[in-house]
Design an enzyme around this catalytic site. Structure first.
Site, PDB file in Angstrom:
ATOM      1  N   SER B 127      22.391  19.195 -48.980  1.00 24.73           N
ATOM      2  CA  SER B 127      22.572  18.281 -50.111  1.00 24.73           C
ATOM      3  C   SER B 127      23.239  19.029 -51.250  1.00 24.73           C
ATOM      4  O   SER B 127      23.028  20.231 -51.421  1.00 24.73           O
ATOM      5  CB  SER B 127      21.236  17.714 -50.569  1.00 24.73           C
ATOM      6  OG  SER B 127      20.462  18.706 -51.181  1.00 24.73           O
ATOM      7  N   HIS B 141      27.950  13.823 -55.650  1.00 26.53           N
ATOM      8  CA  HIS B 141      26.765  14.083 -54.834  1.00 26.53           C
ATOM      9  C   HIS B 141      27.122  13.862 -53.366  1.00 26.53           C
ATOM     10  O   HIS B 141      27.885  12.955 -53.033  1.00 26.53           O
ATOM     11  CB  HIS B 141      25.636  13.129 -55.241  1.00 26.53           C
ATOM     12  CG  HIS B 141      24.709  12.781 -54.115  1.00 26.53           C
ATOM     13  ND1 HIS B 141      24.845  11.638 -53.361  1.00 26.53           N
ATOM     14  CD2 HIS B 141      23.651  13.454 -53.600  1.00 26.53           C
ATOM     15  CE1 HIS B 141      23.914  11.620 -52.434  1.00 26.53           C
ATOM     16  NE2 HIS B 141      23.165  12.692 -52.544  1.00 26.53           N
ATOM     17  N   ASN B 143      25.067  14.325 -49.337  1.00 22.88           N
ATOM     18  CA  ASN B 143      23.865  14.703 -48.604  1.00 22.88           C
ATOM     19  C   ASN B 143      24.007  14.200 -47.177  1.00 22.88           C
ATOM     20  O   ASN B 143      24.433  13.075 -46.960  1.00 22.88           O
ATOM     21  CB  ASN B 143      22.647  14.048 -49.299  1.00 22.88           C
ATOM     22  CG  ASN B 143      21.378  14.131 -48.473  1.00 22.88           C
ATOM     23  OD1 ASN B 143      21.079  13.234 -47.692  1.00 22.88           O
ATOM     24  ND2 ASN B 143      20.648  15.194 -48.647  1.00 22.88           N
ATOM     25  N   ARG B 145      21.740  14.597 -43.264  1.00 19.27           N
ATOM     26  CA  ARG B 145      20.493  15.144 -42.708  1.00 19.27           C
ATOM     27  C   ARG B 145      20.188  14.542 -41.345  1.00 19.27           C
ATOM     28  O   ARG B 145      20.655  13.450 -41.005  1.00 19.27           O
ATOM     29  CB  ARG B 145      19.335  14.880 -43.664  1.00 19.27           C
ATOM     30  CG  ARG B 145      19.117  13.410 -43.945  1.00 19.27           C
ATOM     31  CD  ARG B 145      18.219  13.142 -45.154  1.00 19.27           C
ATOM     32  NE  ARG B 145      18.150  11.698 -45.416  1.00 19.27           N
ATOM     33  CZ  ARG B 145      19.017  11.032 -46.159  1.00 19.27           C
ATOM     34  NH1 ARG B 145      19.997  11.668 -46.757  1.00 19.27           N
ATOM     35  NH2 ARG B 145      18.930   9.724 -46.304  1.00 19.27           N
ATOM     36  N   GLY B 288       5.473  18.166 -54.555  1.00 17.02           N
ATOM     37  CA  GLY B 288       5.441  19.365 -55.401  1.00 17.02           C
ATOM     38  C   GLY B 288       5.952  20.649 -54.751  1.00 17.02           C
ATOM     39  O   GLY B 288       5.741  21.727 -55.284  1.00 17.02           O
ATOM     40  N   ASN B 290       8.707  23.453 -53.673  1.00 13.79           N
ATOM     41  CA  ASN B 290      10.029  23.973 -54.045  1.00 13.79           C
ATOM     42  C   ASN B 290      10.654  23.187 -55.187  1.00 13.79           C
ATOM     43  O   ASN B 290      11.768  22.678 -55.075  1.00 13.79           O
ATOM     44  CB  ASN B 290      10.975  23.885 -52.832  1.00 13.79           C
ATOM     45  CG  ASN B 290      10.614  24.909 -51.778  1.00 13.79           C
ATOM     46  OD1 ASN B 290      10.210  26.021 -52.098  1.00 13.79           O
ATOM     47  ND2 ASN B 290      10.738  24.518 -50.527  1.00 13.79           N
TER      48      ASN B 290
END
Lengths: 305, 305
Positions: B127, B141, B143, B145, B288, B290
């Site tokens: 990303s 942007h 990304n 996956r 929460g 990284n």
């Protein structure tokens, strides 16, 4: 123990709404007076040559989901002052019918009998966020509000201090003033509402508090409306008693470009809290009403380097 | 119609992860080359005298909820360059067991048989978000996956352009390159994935798009892994083919302080989208892990005047 709940009608709603508006006036007058005093208080300050900041007022209207009229408010914003970089004070008194989502979210928190059958509500409050020019002056937030349904009423509110770097004496003073206001009503209030603020004003995704705390309360209904209203008024008064002396103490301290950079990063954290965790902001974003008023609390400038 | 799903194992996972890492390398090399070229391309540019920006790499580790090792990634960030103010490129390959919340959120989107009994997953992706110095150069942007469970696999991805002020020719070019890449695989892809991007990259609370769109897709599994992987590779290649020429066309245009101010306000909107609506960011904030990698996409500087 059975709790007797004092019935509350138009007279109480009017008194609450009038108080929130009066508190707004008092706060705006105090902040404009700080602007006037700043040129003399900090003659070498980088913004002291500016004209003193003044609040601009904009009316806001609440659109009900069915399009019917639902009350409104007044958004007061001061931008680019000598001392205040951006401060917004919103008051509102709104009414209507609670949508299903809002009913569920309220009912999950407190038992409100009959809400599904009669989903009318009324709410009024005042909220404020101040972002200061000086990295030496803490940012601050205060909010108090009353909520009413045909079978229930309650108060909520709080205030928290957001220094860029903590100064122990300021933290102690801020908490001391809030504690004194709480203690006049119930010695259990301050420890409970301080703990609630520590839990609430917390950036969970960073595992760090947003500032140095204060108090936070919601769903407050002892049954005695006069007592709960008097407490909520005292929270508003205590905010000024706590914030003004800290600002007067710090307003003439010089700062460095590094202090400013650090301030902008801390403001980024503040923006994260408001957009990610703050219940009122999230509710406003999801319903999309008066977006300028909902996001009035956003910092004028922030960095994520 | 029965869909035959090609079984996928370690070989395919490795090929996908290797591709995402190779694409990262290709992107980082192209961006560093742009940095090198900038001094000559825009000799009078306000940042052309700076040393050319370079990516700094940091390893990230995924902590599973039960504390066991779960793979990791590499965060590559370039800050304060001549052309790029801040750009981050993350690659990761993680694995573990899906918690109940993640299972529910996936199952709500697509039927995944046996997930409750065997909640293993594997995911890899790349990303990137680029915030440019120049208000004349669009932010961007991209990304892509791949996601795997013992009974299913799928691809997702997309790319969208975020100019500060729309330039019709750039929008048309960006969409044209993405459309051509889509059309090589399925003529239905571009219209479907463009519409999905228009819906996804939308700041609902402001009732305004975040930029000028692009493509967005998720849950892509035709059954033919080779075909879906080839498409996902082409989306990555198309990103460079679309973005580099626009940047080269705009990189030497001068700008005014008003342009910069406008850019900072648009970046505030970008921050709002990421913190309020972006699914990947929200998921990262709620778990929460990284947090620096999750929030790498935040703008280096933003304003809410």
């Amino acid at each position: 123990m059975t709790l007797t709940i004092q019935p509350v009608g138009e007279a109480e709603k009017t008194r609450a709404a009038d108080w929130f508006a009066a508190l707004r006036d008092r706060i705006c007058a105090a902040f404009e007076a700080l602007e006037d005093a700043q040129a003399e208080a900090f003659p070498d300050g980088p913004h002291s040559h500016l004209p003193p900041g003044r609040f601009e007022r904009t009316e806001t209207r609440r659109e009900s989901e069915d399009g019917s009229e639902g009350g409104g408010g007044l958004m007061s914003v001061m931008r680019g002052g000598r001392l205040f970089e951006k401060v917004g004070v919103n008051v509102s008194a709104v009414h209507g019918r609670l949508g299903e989502q809002a009913q569920r979210s309220l009912s999950a928190r407190r038992e409100i009998p009959g809400l599904a059958e009669d989903p009318r509500f009324w709410a009024s409050g005042v909220s404020l966020v101040a972002h200061m020019r000086s990295p030496k002056c803490p940012a601050v937030h205060m909010n108090t509000r009353m909520f009413w349904t045909p079978t229930a009423w309650w108060f909520g509110g709080g205030s928290d201090l957001n220094p860029m770097r903590e100064v122990a004496a300021d933290t102690a003073f801020f908490h001391g003033v809030l504690k004194a206001a709480c203690d006049r009503h119930d010695p259990a209030y301050y420890p409970r509402f301080k703990a609630w603020a520590d839990e609430y004003f917390f950036n969970r995704h960073r595992r760090e508090p947003r500032g140095v705390g204060g108090i936070f309360y919601d769903d407050l209904c002892t049954g005695d409306w006069e007592a709960d209203f008097a407490f909520t008024q005292d929270v508003g008064r205590a905010f000024l008693d706590a914030f003004l002396p800290i600002t007067e103490r710090r307003r003439a301290e010089p700062w460095t470009p590094e202090d400013r950079e650090h301030q902008l990063i801390r403001r980024g954290r503040y923006a994260e809290f408001n957009l990610v965790w703050d219940r009122g902001t999230r509710f406003g974003l999801e319903t999309g009403h008066n977006i300028e008023a909902v996001l009035m609390s956003m910092p004028p400038e922030a960095k994520w380097p």
